[in-house]
Design an enzyme around this catalytic site. Structure first.
Site, PDB file in Angstrom:
ATOM      1  N   TYR A   1       0.866  -1.219   0.240  1.00 59.27           N
ATOM      2  CA  TYR A   1      -0.051  -0.030   0.060  1.00 59.27           C
ATOM      3  C   TYR A   1       0.866   1.092  -0.100  1.00 59.27           C
ATOM      4  O   TYR A   1       1.822   1.004   0.776  1.00 59.27           O
ATOM      5  CB  TYR A   1      -0.735   0.124   1.104  1.00 59.27           C
TER       6      TYR A   1
ATOM      7  N   GLU B   1      -3.177   7.486  -4.219  1.00 58.68           N
ATOM      8  CA  GLU B   1      -3.294   6.302  -3.462  1.00 58.68           C
ATOM      9  C   GLU B   1      -3.205   5.299  -4.341  1.00 58.68           C
ATOM     10  O   GLU B   1      -3.957   5.116  -5.373  1.00 58.68           O
ATOM     11  CB  GLU B   1      -4.292   6.142  -2.363  1.00 58.68           C
TER      12      GLU B   1
END
Ligand code: GDP
Ligand code: MN
Length: 397
Positions: A101, A189
């Site tokens: 992530y 993101e």
């Protein structure tokens, strides 16, 4: 402004970040076409401005066209946490070895930029962050500092990328930063930033963005003419609206032959048969719509369907193609007559029945003795006749 995943991926690609090939689609016809282009297996992903789609059933793997269509039929009508699904992304499915992530976001209070990363990415990232906060690393990029490849490399090392992935991760971080700045983003993101490839072949392994979330700073819109491309294009089509109210799977197309059938696959083949006939006959006549009456349709469903199709001024002829299974052809025949009674329509209708109660259905149509109803015993013949009857200047008989 929050972007849809397929739009966010465009911005990442523009910076040279690897993302699997994907095509945005808004109905089963487009999905079938897109999936054939992408190849199998592919993933069908809800396009909606919220996360956790995977957990909500909005991300599905499809191994062939039937599964792609079926998944999209489940996903397209969904509302995920209050957000209506606007379409699906049909994307290449990748073999995922690991999920990281990474995000860059604007920290308004300190006026710098937060970089968050964890080696435990994926759909559970928030739960993991709660239970193991130490596994999530936070660093900053200062607005005044230069963030170059050396700095990115150091950052990749300290935010937990495995040694083998550090060089590529540094490259991705730098490109994400460029994406962030060039687009006046407030958030970029990637989750998962996945390590993909063949586990036994080192040379095939690489990092790849399987999902992206980007928010743009609305205050900067004045200097981004290119943001027009992100405006919502979901338009309303009167026929599609009406069909939706009746729970019918209908898609408006650009041609002249209305097409009604039972089952997405059969309707799809009917569309192809009509286009093929139009081409062969040299008229270029094409389907005016996709309409699937589904399994076990009643006379009423058929009658509503035919009314919708016949009320479309674009339609010159209609092709009804029913392969009776749970749907009985005599019910469909009664539905056709009911619609014609009500509408007093004069457009030609070509019917092909097969399977359950086909003979009974054909007898009902024959007894009605309506000059606008034609019957044909194969799909190809019926499609050819419907295409001919739709040619400009053709008589109805
Ligand atoms: P989200 O739930 O809204 O974050 O949707 P994602 O696009 O992140 O997808 C959810 C999960 O589906 C990912 O974390 C992956 O585990 C899985 N996934 C998505 N795309 C692929 C793919 O191409 N291949 C495989 N094997 N899994 C995928
Ligand atoms: Mn995700």
């Amino acid at each position: 402004m929050d972007l849809y995943e397929y739009q966010a991926r465009q911005l990442l690609e523009e910076q040279g970040i690897d993302t699997p090939h994907g095509i945005f689609a808004q109905n089963s016809h487009e999905v079938a076409e897109a999936a054939d282009k992408i190849g199998y297996p592919c993933v069908i992903k809800a396009q909606v401005r919220t996360g956790h789609r995977g957990q909500a059933g909005g991300v599905k793997l499809a191994k062939d066209q039937d599964e792609a269509i079926l998944s999209s039929e489940q996903i397209l009508p969904m509302t995920i946490r209050g957000h209506k699904v606007s379409g699906v992304l049909v994307a290449e499915a990748k073999n995922v070895l690991h999920e990281y992530y990474v995000s860059i976001s604007l920290d308004r209070s300190s006026r710098d930029f937060d970089v968050l990363a964890t080696a435990n990415g994926g759909t559970e990232v928030e739960e993991i962050a709660k239970e193991h906060p130490e596994s999530v690393k936070r660093l900053h990029i200062s607005a005044l500092e230069d963030f170059d490849i050396e700095a990115a490399r150091k950052m990749a090392e300290s935010i937990g990328f495995y040694h083998a992935d550090v060089d590529q991760a540094a490259d991705v971080l730098l490109k994400m930063w460029k994406c962030f700045k060039d687009n006046d983003a407030t958030l970029v993101e990637i989750n998962p930033l996945a390590k993909i490839g063949d586990p036994d072949d080192e040379s095939t392994k690489k990092l790849c963005a399987l999902d992206a979330k980007i928010s743009l700073d609305d205050n900067a819109a004045f200097r981004h003419d290119d943001w027009k491309r992100f405006a919502d294009t979901s338009h309303t089509d009167l026929f599609e609206e009406r069909a939706k109210q009746h729970g019918l799977h209908y898609v408006h197309l650009k041609g002249e032959v209305g097409v009604i059938g039972n089952g997405a696959g059969l309707v799809m083949s009917s569309l192809d048969a009509v286009s093929g006939a139009g081409e062969e006959q040299g008229s270029g006549v094409k389907p005016a719509n996709f309409l699937d009456i589904g399994g076990g349709a009643s006379a009423e469903v058929m009658s509503t369907s035919l009314s919708i199709v016949l009320s479309d001024p674009q339609v010159e002829s209609v092709f009804v193609n029913v392969y009776g299974g749970i749907t009985a052809c005599d019910e469909v025949a009664r539905g056709i007559l009911a619609a014609l009674d009500e509408l007093n329509a004069s457009k030609p209708i070509v019917v092909r029945f097969d399977g359950n109660a086909a003979q009974e259905g054909l007898k009902i149509l024959k007894d009605a003795d309506n000059p606008n109803i034609h019957v044909s015993d194969t799909m190809e013949k019926a499609a050819a006749q419907a295409a001919r009857l739709a040619e400009p200047g053709k008589e109805t008989n």
